[in-house]
Design an enzyme around this catalytic site. Structure first.
Site, mmCIF file in Angstrom:
data_model
loop_
_atom_site.group_PDB
_atom_site.id
_atom_site.type_symbol
_atom_site.label_atom_id
_atom_site.label_comp_id
_atom_site.label_asym_id
_atom_site.label_seq_id
_atom_site.Cartn_x
_atom_site.Cartn_y
_atom_site.Cartn_z
ATOM 1 N N ASN A 297 -6.432 3.339 10.042
ATOM 2 C CA ASN A 297 -5.704 2.253 10.555
ATOM 3 C C ASN A 297 -5.564 2.271 12.267
ATOM 4 O O ASN A 297 -5.037 1.205 12.872
ATOM 5 C CB ASN A 297 -4.117 2.388 10.174
ATOM 6 C CG ASN A 297 -3.465 3.638 10.359
ATOM 7 O OD1 ASN A 297 -3.833 4.813 10.094
ATOM 8 N ND2 ASN A 297 -2.314 3.630 10.974
ATOM 9 N N GLN B 109 -6.899 -1.050 5.284
ATOM 10 C CA GLN B 109 -7.527 -1.740 6.409
ATOM 11 C C GLN B 109 -8.817 -2.049 6.214
ATOM 12 O O GLN B 109 -9.467 -2.638 7.028
ATOM 13 C CB GLN B 109 -7.395 -0.596 7.538
ATOM 14 C CG GLN B 109 -6.216 -0.261 7.959
ATOM 15 C CD GLN B 109 -5.356 -1.325 8.855
ATOM 16 O OE1 GLN B 109 -5.978 -2.323 9.225
ATOM 17 N NE2 GLN B 109 -4.267 -1.256 8.817
ATOM 18 N N ALA C 102 0.821 -1.263 -0.058
ATOM 19 C CA ALA C 102 0.027 -0.061 0.050
ATOM 20 C C ALA C 102 0.897 1.251 -0.038
ATOM 21 O O ALA C 102 0.490 2.233 -0.659
ATOM 22 C CB ALA C 102 -0.893 0.047 1.106
ATOM 23 N N THR C 103 1.929 1.245 0.704
ATOM 24 C CA THR C 103 2.797 2.323 0.564
ATOM 25 C C THR C 103 3.237 2.721 -0.799
ATOM 26 O O THR C 103 3.058 3.900 -1.243
ATOM 27 C CB THR C 103 4.096 2.254 1.516
ATOM 28 O OG1 THR C 103 3.806 1.809 2.756
ATOM 29 C CG2 THR C 103 5.012 3.427 1.533
ATOM 30 N N ALA D 157 -1.673 -7.016 0.689
ATOM 31 C CA ALA D 157 -2.311 -8.164 1.209
ATOM 32 C C ALA D 157 -2.092 -8.695 2.585
ATOM 33 O O ALA D 157 -2.915 -9.373 3.295
ATOM 34 C CB ALA D 157 -1.285 -9.398 0.422
ATOM 35 N N HIS D 158 -0.995 -7.961 3.385
ATOM 36 C CA HIS D 158 -0.605 -8.386 4.655
ATOM 37 C C HIS D 158 -1.589 -7.865 5.886
ATOM 38 O O HIS D 158 -1.625 -8.547 6.868
ATOM 39 C CB HIS D 158 0.632 -7.952 5.002
ATOM 40 C CG HIS D 158 0.824 -6.589 5.565
ATOM 41 N ND1 HIS D 158 1.259 -6.070 6.680
ATOM 42 C CD2 HIS D 158 0.892 -5.518 5.039
ATOM 43 C CE1 HIS D 158 1.203 -5.156 6.969
ATOM 44 N NE2 HIS D 158 1.245 -4.398 5.689
ATOM 45 N N THR E 189 10.003 -6.905 -12.219
ATOM 46 C CA THR E 189 9.802 -8.312 -12.215
ATOM 47 C C THR E 189 8.655 -8.553 -11.180
ATOM 48 O O THR E 189 8.908 -8.384 -10.014
ATOM 49 C CB THR E 189 11.068 -9.271 -12.235
ATOM 50 O OG1 THR E 189 11.935 -8.892 -13.026
ATOM 51 C CG2 THR E 189 10.511 -10.608 -12.341
ATOM 52 N N CYS F 106 3.188 1.763 11.819
ATOM 53 C CA CYS F 106 4.196 2.785 11.247
ATOM 54 C C CYS F 106 4.545 4.161 12.109
ATOM 55 O O CYS F 106 5.098 4.978 11.304
ATOM 56 C CB CYS F 106 3.173 3.085 10.068
ATOM 57 S SG CYS F 106 2.584 1.624 9.114
#
Length: 389
Positions: free
Chosen positions: A158, A186, A78-79, A207-208, A245, A330
């Site tokens: 968040n 979120q 997301a960053t 994803a995390h 890649t 963060c």
């Protein structure tokens, strides 16, 4: 029936990151071993297989937010998505205007990116939210100018978990021809997202936070949005917007965790809400506890409280048996800019963010409630004890 044993510490920091679902790990593993091809290799089956896996995952991510697969661009998280959306759109629209609007309670990946754009000559207006953490729509609309080209408002905060009215914000932007970017890191798996009807032009995903691997994310770019100025160069991958890649195993993991989230949201969200509400009822019974942020317009798994007692910061920093957050992961342990913003610059004392997740059990919630209650009462007792002679 005896309670099931609880393994300590109990993990209740699912807004910082989530454990990777074993089903996601299983799906990823072959792409780390026997199916290791580069998806950009077009002359053999290794590359063809990897490319097919990447596109299947792209489709799975798109389905969770009801977008088309062609509107999903892979990033590292997301960053990076926030950077690409904000810098790419601001630079693409610079000839039309250089005024950007956002909110003081945004994630640092948005705020720091906007600060960098200010150094490039853009003007940024950061709006203060109301005390419940939600944006005042009238204040928002009055902040827009003829030279405003881009607005960025996160869907779910968040820290305090409040859900902004993105549909209303988007309608205001669309009526003025202003692009809207939404950080939805979120939100996935917790809030229904329908980009076929939601007036959003750019949306950051990761994803995390949704039981997938770290290091992989995506940016939704609505068809017809001005071509984003790329921030990474070197091969023209991802429709020229993001060179590099592709990490097939991580992409496959993101596709699988978004697929699972879509299938299980209908039952999982009410379960999380019931666990969160049990914590809310128990901790709110303590007269020194204040809830931060609106409790109605909020995701189901988030509870953010302040313990309104002096000298409790050490207790909160040393909660060994439950893993909760006393600051956003963060923020590097610094003071919460979110809480300072909603309380008008005043520090919010002894804040604890508790976020329940897929693998938490009711036994763990019962343990955490008892544990936190005991620790807070110990603080109360120390405050009430007479000073030593």
């Amino acid at each position: 029936m005896p309670a099931l044993p609880v393994s300590l510490p109990v993990y209740l920091d699912n807004s910082a990151t989530t454990p990777v679902d074993p089903r996601v790990v299983e799906k990823m593993l072959p792409w780390l071993t026997s199916r290791f091809g580069n998806p950009a290799s077009s002359s053999h089956s290794f590359g063809h297989d990897a490319r097919a896996a990447v596109e299947a995952a792209r489709g799975a991510v798109a389905r969770l937010v009801n977008a088309s697969a062609q509107e999903i661009i892979w990033t590292s998280g997301a960053t990076e998505s926030n950077n690409l959306a904000l810098k790419g759109a601001a630079q693409a629209c610079a000839a039309r205007g250089r005024h950007l609007v956002s909110v003081q309670t945004e994630h640092n990946a948005v705020l720091d990116t906007l600060r960098d754009l200010e150094k490039q000559g853009y003007t940024v207006t950061l709006l203060a939210p109301q005390t419940n953490g939600l944006l005042d729509l009238a204040q928002f609309e009055s902040a827009l100018r003829p030279d405003t080209t881009l607005v960025s408002v996160m869907m779910v905060n968040n820290e305090i978990g409040v859900v902004q009215d993105i549909a209303a914000i988007g309608a205001i932007c669309r009526a003025r021809g202003i692009l809207l970017h939404v950080d939805a890191a979120q939100a996935t798996g917790k809030v229904a997202i329908d980009l076929k009807t939601l007036p959003v032009d750019l949306m950051s995903l990761t994803a995390h936070k949704t039981y997938g691997p770290k290091g992989i994310g995506a940016l939704y770019v609505r068809k017809g949005t001005p071509a984003l100025a790329p921030q990474m160069h070197g091969g023209g991958h991802e429709r020229g917007m993001r060179s590099g890649t592709l990490a097939t195993h991580q992409i496959v993991g993101m596709g699988e965790c978004f697929r699972i989230a879509g299938e299980e949201m209908a039952t999982e969200v009410p379960r999380l809400r019931a666990l969160r509400d049990k914590l809310h009822r128990g901790l709110s019974a303590l007269d020194c506890v204040r809830v931060n942020g609106d409790m109605q317009q909020r995701i189901a798994n988030n509870l953010n409280i302040s313990v309104m007692l002096p000298d409790c910061d050490q207790m909160i920093a040393m909660l060994t048996d439950v893993a909760v957050s006393s600051a956003s992961a963060c923020m590097g342990g610094g003071a919460s800019h979110v809480l300072q913003s909603i309380y008008g610059g005043q520090a919010a004392p002894n804040a604890i963010r508790i976020t329940v997740g897929r693998f938490n059990t009711e036994e763990e919630i019962d343990f955490a409630l008892d544990y936190l209650t005991r620790k807070i009462r110990e603080c109360q007792a120390r405050k009430a004890a007479p000073a030593a002679a």
